[in-house]
Design an enzyme around this catalytic site. Structure first.
Site, PDB file in Angstrom:
ATOM      1  N   SER A 114       0.113  -1.435   0.032  1.00 65.42           N
ATOM      2  CA  SER A 114       0.057  -0.145  -0.338  1.00 65.42           C
ATOM      3  C   SER A 114       0.731   1.240   0.019  1.00 65.42           C
ATOM      4  O   SER A 114       0.651   2.741  -0.203  1.00 65.42           O
ATOM      5  CB  SER A 114      -0.580   0.292   1.198  1.00 65.42           C
ATOM      6  OG  SER A 114      -1.380  -0.671   1.272  1.00 65.42           O
ATOM      7  N   HIS A 136      -1.343  -2.374  -6.858  1.00 64.09           N
ATOM      8  CA  HIS A 136      -2.015  -2.537  -5.369  1.00 64.09           C
ATOM      9  C   HIS A 136      -3.231  -2.361  -6.124  1.00 64.09           C
ATOM     10  O   HIS A 136      -3.399  -1.855  -7.008  1.00 64.09           O
ATOM     11  CB  HIS A 136      -1.263  -0.339  -5.165  1.00 64.09           C
ATOM     12  CG  HIS A 136      -1.795  -0.301  -3.903  1.00 64.09           C
ATOM     13  ND1 HIS A 136      -2.207   0.644  -3.947  1.00 64.09           N
ATOM     14  CD2 HIS A 136      -2.818  -1.308  -2.722  1.00 64.09           C
ATOM     15  CE1 HIS A 136      -3.043   1.072  -2.378  1.00 64.09           C
ATOM     16  NE2 HIS A 136      -2.800  -0.394  -2.048  1.00 64.09           N
ATOM     17  N   GLU A 148      -3.609   0.226  -8.958  1.00 63.12           N
ATOM     18  CA  GLU A 148      -2.214   0.992  -9.227  1.00 63.12           C
ATOM     19  C   GLU A 148      -1.296   0.324  -9.860  1.00 63.12           C
ATOM     20  O   GLU A 148      -0.796  -0.437  -9.099  1.00 63.12           O
ATOM     21  CB  GLU A 148      -2.221   2.147  -7.874  1.00 63.12           C
ATOM     22  CG  GLU A 148      -3.416   3.466  -7.389  1.00 63.12           C
ATOM     23  CD  GLU A 148      -2.574   3.749  -6.132  1.00 63.12           C
ATOM     24  OE1 GLU A 148      -3.100   4.892  -6.142  1.00 63.12           O
ATOM     25  OE2 GLU A 148      -1.776   3.371  -5.566  1.00 63.12           O
ATOM     26  N   ASN A 186      -3.749   5.697  -1.631  1.00 63.14           N
ATOM     27  CA  ASN A 186      -2.738   5.245  -0.023  1.00 63.14           C
ATOM     28  C   ASN A 186      -2.356   7.527   0.466  1.00 63.14           C
ATOM     29  O   ASN A 186      -2.946   7.554   1.457  1.00 63.14           O
ATOM     30  CB  ASN A 186      -2.065   5.218   0.396  1.00 63.14           C
ATOM     31  CG  ASN A 186      -3.500   3.812   0.185  1.00 63.14           C
ATOM     32  OD1 ASN A 186      -3.854   3.785   0.816  1.00 63.14           O
ATOM     33  ND2 ASN A 186      -3.012   2.415   0.816  1.00 63.14           N
TER      34      ASN A 186
HETATM   35  P1  NAD Z   1      -3.521  -9.818   6.675  1.00 61.83           P
HETATM   36  O1  NAD Z   1      -2.863  -9.235   7.715  1.00 61.83           O
HETATM   37  O2  NAD Z   1      -4.921  -9.617   6.193  1.00 61.83           O
HETATM   38  O3  NAD Z   1      -2.868 -10.803   5.456  1.00 61.83           O
HETATM   39  C1  NAD Z   1      -0.691 -11.221   5.446  1.00 61.83           C
HETATM   40  C2  NAD Z   1      -1.083 -12.307   5.320  1.00 61.83           C
HETATM   41  O4  NAD Z   1       0.610 -12.600   4.983  1.00 61.83           O
HETATM   42  C3  NAD Z   1      -1.101 -13.202   6.890  1.00 61.83           C
HETATM   43  O5  NAD Z   1      -2.186 -14.477   6.682  1.00 61.83           O
HETATM   44  C4  NAD Z   1       0.103 -13.894   7.169  1.00 61.83           C
HETATM   45  O6  NAD Z   1      -0.011 -14.800   7.580  1.00 61.83           O
HETATM   46  C5  NAD Z   1       1.095 -14.049   5.776  1.00 61.83           C
HETATM   47  N1  NAD Z   1       2.477 -14.351   5.359  1.00 61.83           N
HETATM   48  C6  NAD Z   1       2.909 -14.007   6.646  1.00 61.83           C
HETATM   49  N2  NAD Z   1       4.342 -13.234   6.232  1.00 61.83           N
HETATM   50  C7  NAD Z   1       4.935 -13.925   5.037  1.00 61.83           C
HETATM   51  C8  NAD Z   1       5.581 -14.103   3.561  1.00 61.83           C
HETATM   52  N3  NAD Z   1       6.643 -14.340   4.284  1.00 61.83           N
HETATM   53  N4  NAD Z   1       5.258 -14.974   2.760  1.00 61.83           N
HETATM   54  C9  NAD Z   1       3.970 -15.118   2.801  1.00 61.83           C
HETATM   55  N5  NAD Z   1       2.581 -14.532   3.243  1.00 61.83           N
HETATM   56  C10 NAD Z   1       3.261 -14.606   4.377  1.00 61.83           C
HETATM   57  O7  NAD Z   1      -2.624  -8.437   5.400  1.00 61.83           O
HETATM   58  P2  NAD Z   1      -3.607  -7.862   4.389  1.00 61.83           P
HETATM   59  O8  NAD Z   1      -4.110  -6.711   4.291  1.00 61.83           O
HETATM   60  O9  NAD Z   1      -4.154  -8.665   3.410  1.00 61.83           O
HETATM   61  O10 NAD Z   1      -2.285  -6.534   3.594  1.00 61.83           O
HETATM   62  C11 NAD Z   1      -1.586  -7.510   2.477  1.00 61.83           C
HETATM   63  C12 NAD Z   1      -0.510  -6.550   1.468  1.00 61.83           C
HETATM   64  O11 NAD Z   1      -1.550  -5.803   0.898  1.00 61.83           O
HETATM   65  C13 NAD Z   1      -0.188  -5.491   2.704  1.00 61.83           C
HETATM   66  O12 NAD Z   1       1.267  -4.807   2.284  1.00 61.83           O
HETATM   67  C14 NAD Z   1      -1.198  -4.395   2.811  1.00 61.83           C
HETATM   68  O13 NAD Z   1      -0.722  -3.262   2.932  1.00 61.83           O
HETATM   69  C15 NAD Z   1      -2.008  -4.325   1.201  1.00 61.83           C
HETATM   70  N6  NAD Z   1      -2.976  -4.384   0.751  1.00 61.83           N
HETATM   71  C16 NAD Z   1      -4.231  -4.080   1.966  1.00 61.83           C
HETATM   72  C17 NAD Z   1      -5.449  -3.532   2.122  1.00 61.83           C
HETATM   73  C18 NAD Z   1      -6.479  -4.321   2.652  1.00 61.83           C
HETATM   74  O14 NAD Z   1      -7.417  -2.921   3.132  1.00 61.83           O
HETATM   75  N7  NAD Z   1      -6.449  -4.468   3.929  1.00 61.83           N
HETATM   76  C19 NAD Z   1      -5.988  -3.286   0.747  1.00 61.83           C
HETATM   77  C20 NAD Z   1      -4.623  -2.585  -0.719  1.00 61.83           C
HETATM   78  C21 NAD Z   1      -3.364  -3.123   0.273  1.00 61.83           C
END
Ligand code: NAD
Length: 279
Positions: A114, A136, A148, A186
């Site tokens: 993000s 993104h 993005e 963001n």
């Molecule tokens: P989340 O916490 O729901 O999920 C992350 C997952 O990654 C977990 O299940 C964890 O076990 C796993 N993980 C940990 N270490 C890992 C590794 N080495 N390899 C693979 N997986 C691993 O987080 P999320 O909300 O899905 O966010 C993930 C990414 O997407 C982040 O970079 C976040 O900034 C981005 N993002 C999130 C949103 C949102 O609204 N939540 C929106 C856009 C982008």
């Protein structure tokens, strides 16, 4: 096309679901078996709902046949690797260092970060940094059209063309955005959350009133409802990351409330409680 998705959380599961709906093959990975299982159930439930509502035409088994779960991704016959692991710079740098070693030059690598600069991930790729960029996606992935596409310092034109093609195939609209903290959405959205937190803290209005008023003004979701949807933990990580990368620009300073909620495990919808309570 085969896509490896790293991380089976909110975003990884969403990206996997969209890709299998659009006919692509997905290997969804996570080091945590419980997270993989939760993602599988979530995807299955969401597909089932889509079928019942008539939005999806194929039988459930057809979609599911395109999805595999694993603790790490295969290296052969892979077109794209999309990383959706937690928003931590050191973790993502380690992941990209490893991906660059494991995958041949023709495999495109993307981060769903993000806010973390793609150039800082490319800096760890000793072999082919030009095949790395940002993709993104937005939450919830099945409903949000925008992606993005982030161009890091080394990202090639061929990468951008391929990323546009991928987003098109996934039924999304890809827009190329420069590699600056928070990218476009963001960065604009940071003050939306932070000012709302300050106002509720100062007693100008309760968080529920702030949400209702902003929704009344035409925003699809008030800031507190969005934070609950995104994950208060994820939102805080993104805020910290933008704050640090702008050399502590006051405009992006996190609010103490965020850290307190995160430490208590009040992470929003995914933990059953955030600013609001969920069943
Ligand atoms: P989340 O916490 O729901 O999920 C992350 C997952 O990654 C977990 O299940 C964890 O076990 C796993 N993980 C940990 N270490 C890992 C590794 N080495 N390899 C693979 N997986 C691993 O987080 P999320 O909300 O899905 O966010 C993930 C990414 O997407 C982040 O970079 C976040 O900034 C981005 N993002 C999130 C949103 C949102 O609204 N939540 C929106 C856009 C982008």
């Amino acid at each position: 096309m085969t896509i490896v998705v790293l991380g089976s959380g909110t975003m990884g599961a969403g990206i996997a679901e969209v890709a299998i709906i659009q006919g692509q093959h997905v290997v969804l990975t996570d080091p945590d078996p419980a997270a993989r299982q939760r993602a599988y159930q979530r995807i299955q439930k969401s597909l089932q709902r889509g079928i019942e509502k008539g939005r999806l035409a194929e039988p459930l088994a057809t979609y599911i046949s395109r999805l595999a779960l694993a603790d790490s991704g295969p290296t052969q016959d892979v077109d794209w690797v999309i990383e959706a692991a937690p928003e931590q710079l050191a973790l993502k740098q380690r992941i990209f260092e490893d991906l660059d070693q494991r995958y041949g030059e023709s495999v495109w690598l993307a981060s769903n970060t993000s806010s973390i600069a793609i150039s800082r991930l490319q800096a760890r790729a000793a072999r082919f940094p030009e095949r790395i960029g940002g993709l993104h996606f937005f939450n919830p992935v099945p409903r949000m059209a925008l992606v993005e596409i982030i161009r890091g310092l080394d990202t090639s034109d061929a990468y951008l063309a391929s990323a546009r093609e991928l987003t098109r195939r996934l039924g999304k609209t890809g827009v190329v955005v420069p590699d600056r903290p928070g990218f476009l959405v963001n960065r604009v959205a940071r003050p939306y959350y932070l000012e709302a937190l300050r106002m509720a803290d100062e007693g100008v209005a309760t968080f529920a009133v702030v949400d209702d008023v902003m929704e009344g003004a035409g925003f699809p979701m008030g800031p507190f409802r969005v934070m609950d949807l995104v994950g208060i933990d994820v939102n805080l990580s993104v805020t910290k990351s933008v704050y640090e990368q702008t050399y502590w620009d006051e405009r992006y300073r996190p609010h103490p409330w965020q850290e307190q909620l995160v430490e208590r495990g009040t992470w929003g919808r995914k933990s059953g409680r955030g600013f609001y309570r969920y069943e």
